[in-house]
Design an enzyme around this catalytic site. Structure first.
Site, PDB file in Angstrom:
ATOM      1  N   ASP A 311     -77.384 -15.608 -18.014  1.00 55.31           N
ATOM      2  CA  ASP A 311     -78.006 -14.859 -16.926  1.00 55.31           C
ATOM      3  C   ASP A 311     -78.910 -13.740 -17.473  1.00 55.31           C
ATOM      4  O   ASP A 311     -78.428 -12.715 -17.961  1.00 55.31           O
ATOM      5  CB  ASP A 311     -76.851 -14.273 -16.083  1.00 55.31           C
ATOM      6  CG  ASP A 311     -77.345 -13.495 -14.879  1.00 55.31           C
ATOM      7  OD1 ASP A 311     -78.543 -13.169 -14.838  1.00 55.31           O
ATOM      8  OD2 ASP A 311     -76.512 -13.214 -13.996  1.00 55.31           O
ATOM      9  N   ASP A 351     -59.709   6.637 -39.785  1.00 56.46           N
ATOM     10  CA  ASP A 351     -58.690   5.888 -40.544  1.00 56.46           C
ATOM     11  C   ASP A 351     -57.451   6.777 -40.605  1.00 56.46           C
ATOM     12  O   ASP A 351     -57.571   7.992 -40.773  1.00 56.46           O
ATOM     13  CB  ASP A 351     -59.196   5.567 -41.955  1.00 56.46           C
ATOM     14  CG  ASP A 351     -58.407   4.434 -42.604  1.00 56.46           C
ATOM     15  OD1 ASP A 351     -59.003   3.370 -42.876  1.00 56.46           O
ATOM     16  OD2 ASP A 351     -57.177   4.606 -42.833  1.00 56.46           O
ATOM     17  N   VAL A 408     -59.013  -2.547 -38.582  1.00 55.93           N
ATOM     18  CA  VAL A 408     -57.831  -2.171 -39.366  1.00 55.93           C
ATOM     19  C   VAL A 408     -57.204  -3.433 -39.962  1.00 55.93           C
ATOM     20  O   VAL A 408     -57.675  -4.553 -39.743  1.00 55.93           O
ATOM     21  CB  VAL A 408     -56.801  -1.357 -38.526  1.00 55.93           C
ATOM     22  CG1 VAL A 408     -57.462  -0.137 -37.893  1.00 55.93           C
ATOM     23  CG2 VAL A 408     -56.128  -2.213 -37.468  1.00 55.93           C
ATOM     24  N   LYS A 415     -52.712  -4.419 -35.011  1.00 51.36           N
ATOM     25  CA  LYS A 415     -53.961  -4.427 -34.235  1.00 51.36           C
ATOM     26  C   LYS A 415     -53.676  -4.190 -32.746  1.00 51.36           C
ATOM     27  O   LYS A 415     -54.363  -3.412 -32.093  1.00 51.36           O
ATOM     28  CB  LYS A 415     -54.702  -5.755 -34.429  1.00 51.36           C
ATOM     29  CG  LYS A 415     -55.429  -5.823 -35.772  1.00 51.36           C
ATOM     30  CD  LYS A 415     -56.406  -6.972 -35.800  1.00 51.36           C
ATOM     31  CE  LYS A 415     -57.124  -7.106 -37.128  1.00 51.36           C
ATOM     32  NZ  LYS A 415     -58.075  -6.064 -37.429  1.00 51.36           N
ATOM     33  N   HIS A 458     -67.199 -10.013 -35.154  1.00 46.68           N
ATOM     34  CA  HIS A 458     -66.702 -10.365 -36.474  1.00 46.68           C
ATOM     35  C   HIS A 458     -67.831 -10.381 -37.503  1.00 46.68           C
ATOM     36  O   HIS A 458     -68.694 -11.261 -37.479  1.00 46.68           O
ATOM     37  CB  HIS A 458     -66.004 -11.735 -36.406  1.00 46.68           C
ATOM     38  CG  HIS A 458     -65.398 -12.165 -37.695  1.00 46.68           C
ATOM     39  ND1 HIS A 458     -65.300 -13.471 -38.068  1.00 46.68           N
ATOM     40  CD2 HIS A 458     -64.870 -11.441 -38.709  1.00 46.68           C
ATOM     41  CE1 HIS A 458     -64.729 -13.537 -39.267  1.00 46.68           C
ATOM     42  NE2 HIS A 458     -64.471 -12.313 -39.667  1.00 46.68           N
TER      43      HIS A 458
HETATM   44  P1  NAD Z   1     -58.669  -3.148 -45.796  1.00 41.72           P
HETATM   45  O1  NAD Z   1     -57.252  -3.331 -46.153  1.00 41.72           O
HETATM   46  O2  NAD Z   1     -59.670  -2.952 -46.881  1.00 41.72           O
HETATM   47  O3  NAD Z   1     -58.819  -1.885 -44.792  1.00 41.72           O
HETATM   48  C1  NAD Z   1     -58.039  -1.685 -43.655  1.00 41.72           C
HETATM   49  C2  NAD Z   1     -58.075  -0.184 -43.322  1.00 41.72           C
HETATM   50  O4  NAD Z   1     -57.444   0.019 -42.064  1.00 41.72           O
HETATM   51  C3  NAD Z   1     -57.338   0.683 -44.336  1.00 41.72           C
HETATM   52  O5  NAD Z   1     -58.195   1.718 -44.815  1.00 41.72           O
HETATM   53  C4  NAD Z   1     -56.193   1.279 -43.547  1.00 41.72           C
HETATM   54  O6  NAD Z   1     -55.862   2.607 -43.942  1.00 41.72           O
HETATM   55  C5  NAD Z   1     -56.733   1.254 -42.138  1.00 41.72           C
HETATM   56  N1  NAD Z   1     -55.718   1.299 -41.103  1.00 41.72           N
HETATM   57  C6  NAD Z   1     -54.547   0.634 -41.054  1.00 41.72           C
HETATM   58  N2  NAD Z   1     -53.885   0.963 -39.910  1.00 41.72           N
HETATM   59  C7  NAD Z   1     -54.669   1.849 -39.229  1.00 41.72           C
HETATM   60  C8  NAD Z   1     -54.542   2.546 -38.005  1.00 41.72           C
HETATM   61  N3  NAD Z   1     -53.447   2.404 -37.253  1.00 41.72           N
HETATM   62  N4  NAD Z   1     -55.541   3.369 -37.614  1.00 41.72           N
HETATM   63  C9  NAD Z   1     -56.629   3.533 -38.385  1.00 41.72           C
HETATM   64  N5  NAD Z   1     -56.796   2.897 -39.574  1.00 41.72           N
HETATM   65  C10 NAD Z   1     -55.834   2.053 -39.981  1.00 41.72           C
HETATM   66  O7  NAD Z   1     -59.040  -4.377 -44.886  1.00 41.72           O
HETATM   67  P2  NAD Z   1     -60.473  -5.065 -44.636  1.00 41.72           P
HETATM   68  O8  NAD Z   1     -60.663  -6.143 -45.622  1.00 41.72           O
HETATM   69  O9  NAD Z   1     -61.503  -4.036 -44.467  1.00 41.72           O
HETATM   70  O10 NAD Z   1     -60.190  -5.784 -43.237  1.00 41.72           O
HETATM   71  C11 NAD Z   1     -60.254  -5.101 -42.011  1.00 41.72           C
HETATM   72  C12 NAD Z   1     -60.420  -6.118 -40.901  1.00 41.72           C
HETATM   73  O11 NAD Z   1     -61.625  -6.853 -41.140  1.00 41.72           O
HETATM   74  C13 NAD Z   1     -59.309  -7.135 -40.811  1.00 41.72           C
HETATM   75  O12 NAD Z   1     -59.090  -7.457 -39.478  1.00 41.72           O
HETATM   76  C14 NAD Z   1     -59.897  -8.326 -41.550  1.00 41.72           C
HETATM   77  O13 NAD Z   1     -59.347  -9.548 -41.142  1.00 41.72           O
HETATM   78  C15 NAD Z   1     -61.323  -8.232 -41.137  1.00 41.72           C
HETATM   79  N6  NAD Z   1     -62.266  -8.900 -42.026  1.00 41.72           N
HETATM   80  C16 NAD Z   1     -62.080  -8.871 -43.367  1.00 41.72           C
HETATM   81  C17 NAD Z   1     -63.015  -9.521 -44.181  1.00 41.72           C
HETATM   82  C18 NAD Z   1     -62.874  -9.477 -45.682  1.00 41.72           C
HETATM   83  O14 NAD Z   1     -63.575 -10.233 -46.358  1.00 41.72           O
HETATM   84  N7  NAD Z   1     -62.057  -8.620 -46.232  1.00 41.72           N
HETATM   85  C19 NAD Z   1     -64.091 -10.192 -43.616  1.00 41.72           C
HETATM   86  C20 NAD Z   1     -64.262 -10.170 -42.234  1.00 41.72           C
HETATM   87  C21 NAD Z   1     -63.327  -9.516 -41.448  1.00 41.72           C
END
Ligand code: NAD
Length: 720
Positions: A311, A351, A408, A415, A458
């Site tokens: 739309d 964070d 996170v 989550k 994503h």
């Molecule tokens: P990571 O472990 O590097 O970072 C996660 C961060 O979240 C940490 O700094 C942690 O302190 C913080 N955190 C945890 N609980 C929290 C809360 N309650 N409030 C605020 N902060 C909080 O992880 P990442 O690799 O950056 O992944 C993050 C998200 O991105 C995940 O859902 C992951 O699936 C997604 N992702 C990851 C990739 C990859 O290649 N690593 C690619 C695409 C998507």
């Protein structure tokens, strides 16, 4: 000025008081000026009309703000490809013949304000002088190489005669564009003048350079061979060939063809050089690589015009994000934050771990201020970004945000808790998005009061390089939410593809069998380095084992749990990943995973295969199997193709084009192969089935799906 010639649809002809003629182009029905058959026809007619009048000079300009000429009409190019070599050569000769008439008639100058690309730059090169405006939108380049082609209207002939052989090869073989300041330094344009004075400056400069003989002298240079010392030529050829091979892995025929065409054309006169150019253009246009790259461009163009919802009125009224927030400052949150700053947004980053913020902030500012030219962060730009980046350790800081991107740890319980809290704090109008890799959006929405404003957004790792953003539509997500997030992703310079909700969405679903198969090959004793080398040889930017280490094995582990719960019928979670995680081997971020790395962190390099990882893998060894490079390619990529066919059956995305756009921009699947399904088409469904036969004993993951059998029976391509 007075209008002097008959009615034309694409250009207006006016004469100044002193007899100079100004041609102003405005090509209707296109977003940019493009060189259509109509432009060629009308310019040709105008040159005929002007030949009789013999004006003292002609200035060519665009009447469309921000666009001189963005290139040839690609729709026409796609048509011509199908016509065969003779027709292609004829089309090149027609365009080049017109530009040659322009180059040989009265003195001419091009006023370049905006995109001046491909055929547009070739038109400007056919003029005696070029005046460019200093605006950032003024960009000059020859991007034909990105479509597997070379400039076919005299670009490879005139450019080396104007700026020198080496710089001409660099510009045409890289396809990169330059701004006006760099164009002046290269000698590509004669002056850089603000837009409001450019036509008048062009007229005066043209009069002066005609009077002092400079125009005539340049014309003589443009017609003759280029004086180049043979030793210099040999050095240029060997060093540039090596650079091109390094950049392309030998998969792209256009860059080496450009090198050879420019070198061969430089040693003969311009007329002979033009014939070499036409023949090479026709040869390249017929290659499958050019066909694939043209298709990738076309499906990218469809994406650029697409609001993500059917739309148009609803898309136009979707909220425009101005106060974005990211929650989670890990690998991904940091990359997403940097992308926002780079695109001019202020950003709040939250964070719970203060140490994570302390580590993330300088990395984010550096990445946002990175200057590709100098290979380092620009300190002045970094200061500006630092002022627009704020950080906090509590979610109270997100109040007032209009978009909250949750990034996170990949654990559904964590989550869900964080998302429910975000909903409490963010205003009722705010859009909430999750960067989850695998968890279905519908499941994460379980604790939300208003799931209509929630979707997946994503991003892919590394965010600075991977262009795709999957916008995941959960069962309750509204059109308004989807349209707002699609538009925001585009403002970040990303390629958003809307995907229906399902574990792993589009890309990780297709990546899953690839990573899984690499793990199985390791367990059969195939060395990690060999698996990665074969995948790179196929054209992937990273092999699967290197990718595991980059993504992080803990993230891969959580993702694996979700995916194997959903698709365990064909893919079992590998025991190797949790064993490595248990041993503290999380990949690049901890300094060791499958490989040993130079340090812990995102900038680490692979140092070597690692004995300790080999010991862990050996605990789960499979008996060895036949493993030629061809077999490794089949085992890595055919299960991806099968998964892509399942994705189409389940209508997770609209069509094959979305799948191919997704794998190219998220995984770096080689564009020269046109994407995964286009690669499948290059084999044909029957050949895919034949190649799966010797792998049948590996189980259901290698079994042809019904859709594959149907394609084999009908002979219809996967990409239709
Ligand atoms: P990571 O472990 O590097 O970072 C996660 C961060 O979240 C940490 O700094 C942690 O302190 C913080 N955190 C945890 N609980 C929290 C809360 N309650 N409030 C605020 N902060 C909080 O992880 P990442 O690799 O950056 O992944 C993050 C998200 O991105 C995940 O859902 C992951 O699936 C997604 N992702 C990851 C990739 C990859 O290649 N690593 C690619 C695409 C998507």
């Amino acid at each position: 000025m007075t209008a002097i010639a008959g009615e034309h649809r694409t250009l207006a002809v006016e004469r100044t008081a002193d007899g100079f003629v100004v041609l102003s182009f405005l090509v209707p029905d296109h977003r940019h000026n493009v060189i259509t058959p109509r432009v060629v026809e009308e310019l040709s007619a105008v040159l005929d009309e002007l030949a009789a009048a013999g004006p003292p000079g002609v200035v060519l300009r665009s009447a469309r703000p921000g666009s001189f000429f963005a290139g040839a009409d690609l729709g026409r190019l796609a048509e011509i490809r199908g016509l065969g070599e003779a027709a292609i050569i004829e089309a090149c000769d027609r365009g080049r013949g017109l530009f040659a008439r322009l180059a040989e008639s009265f003195p001419t100058a091009a006023v370049i304000d905006g995109a001046c690309l491909g055929g547009g730059l070739e038109l400007a090169l056919a003029c005696d002088l070029r005046i460019a405006t200093p605006e950032p939108h003024t960009q000059l380049g020859l991007p034909e190489v990105k479509l597997g082609l070379l400039p076919g209207w005299g670009g490879t002939v005139r450019l080396p005669r104007l700026i020198g052989v080496g710089p001409a090869i660099e510009l045409a073989a890289s396809g990169e564009s330059v701004d006006a300041a760099l164009a002046v330094r290269l000698g590509l344009v004669d002056a850089c003048v603000p837009a409001e004075m450019a036509v008048e400056s062009a007229r005066r400069l043209l009069a002066a350079r005609t009077a002092d003989g400079a125009v005539a002298r340049r014309r003589a240079v443009m017609a003759a061979p280029v004086a180049i010392d043979p030793a210099e030529r040999d050095f240029l050829e060997s060093t540039t060939a090596a650079v091109i091979l390094g950049r392309t892995g030998g998969h792209y025929p256009a860059p080496p063809a450009i090198l050879q065409t420019i070198l061969a054309g430089a040693s003969v006169d311009a007329a002979a050089a033009a014939r070499i150019e036409s023949q090479t253009f026709a040869r390249l246009a017929a290659t499958p690589v050019a066909g694939n790259l043209l298709r990738v461009f076309t499906i990218g163009d469809r994406n650029r015009r697409d609001s993500g919802i059917g739309d148009a009125a609803a898309a136009a009224s979707a909220p425009v994000v101005s106060k974005p927030t990211v929650v989670g400052a890990g690998i991904m949150g940091s990359g997403i934050a940097a992308r926002h700053l780079r695109s001019g947004f202020p950003l709040m980053l939250v964070d719970i771990d203060p140490a994570a913020l302390v580590a993330a902030v300088p990395t984010i500012v550096d990445e946002a201020a990175w200057d590709r030219g100098s290979g380092r962060a620009d300190p002045a730009v970094a200061l500006g970004h630092a002022a627009r980046l704020r950080s906090a350790t509590t979610l109270a800081a997100i109040a007032g945000a209009d978009l909250v991107i949750e990034s996170v740890t990949e654990r559904p319980d964590v989550k869900q808790r964080v998302l429910a809290e975000i909903e409490q704090v963010a205003g009722p109008e705010a859009v909430i998005a999750t960067n989850t890799s695998t968890n279905p959006v519908g499941r994460l929405a379980a604790g939300l009061t208003d799931p209509s404003r929630f979707c997946g957004m994503h991003f892919f790792n590394p965010v600075r390089r991977m262009m795709l953003v999957e916008v995941v539509r959960g069962p309750a997500t509204s059109d308004r939410t989807v349209a707002a997030v699609v538009a925001h992703a585009k403002r970040l310079g990303k390629v958003p593809v809307v995907v229906n909700d399902s574990p792993g969405f589009l890309v990780n679903r297709i990546l899953m069998p690839y990573l899984h198969e690499a793990g199985e090959l390791l367990r059969e004793g195939v060395p990690a380095g060999r698996i990665d080398r074969v995948a790179r040889g196929f054209g992937m930017p990273l092999g699967p084992i290197e990718l595991y280490d980059m993504v992080g094995l803990d993230t891969a582990f959580y993702a694996g749990l979700v995916l194997s719960a959903a698709f365990g019928d064909r893919i079992e979670a590998s025991p190797v990943i949790p064993a490595l995680v248990k041993a503290g081997r999380l990949g690049r971020k901890s300094g060791a995973g499958f490989y040993r790395h130079s340090e812990a962190g995102q900038h680490a390099r692979v140092v070597a295969a690692d004995e300790k990882a080999a010991e862990i893998i050996a605990r789960y060894a499979h008996p060895p199997r036949e493993s030629s490079d061809r077999t490794i390619v089949d085992r890595l990529f055919l299960p991806m193709l099968l998964e892509a066919l399942r994705v189409l059956d389940e209508r997770l995305v609209r069509d094959a084009a979305d799948v191919d756009l997704g794998v190219i921009h998220a995984l770096g699947f080689p564009a020269f192969r046109g994407g995964l399904l286009a690669w499948g088409d290059s084999l044909g469904a029957a050949e895919v089935i034949r190649r799966l036969e010797p792998l049948a004993d590996l189980g259901p993951r290698m079994r042809p799906v019904d859709r594959l059998l149907a394609h084999a029976a009908s002979g219809r391509p996967f990409t239709e």
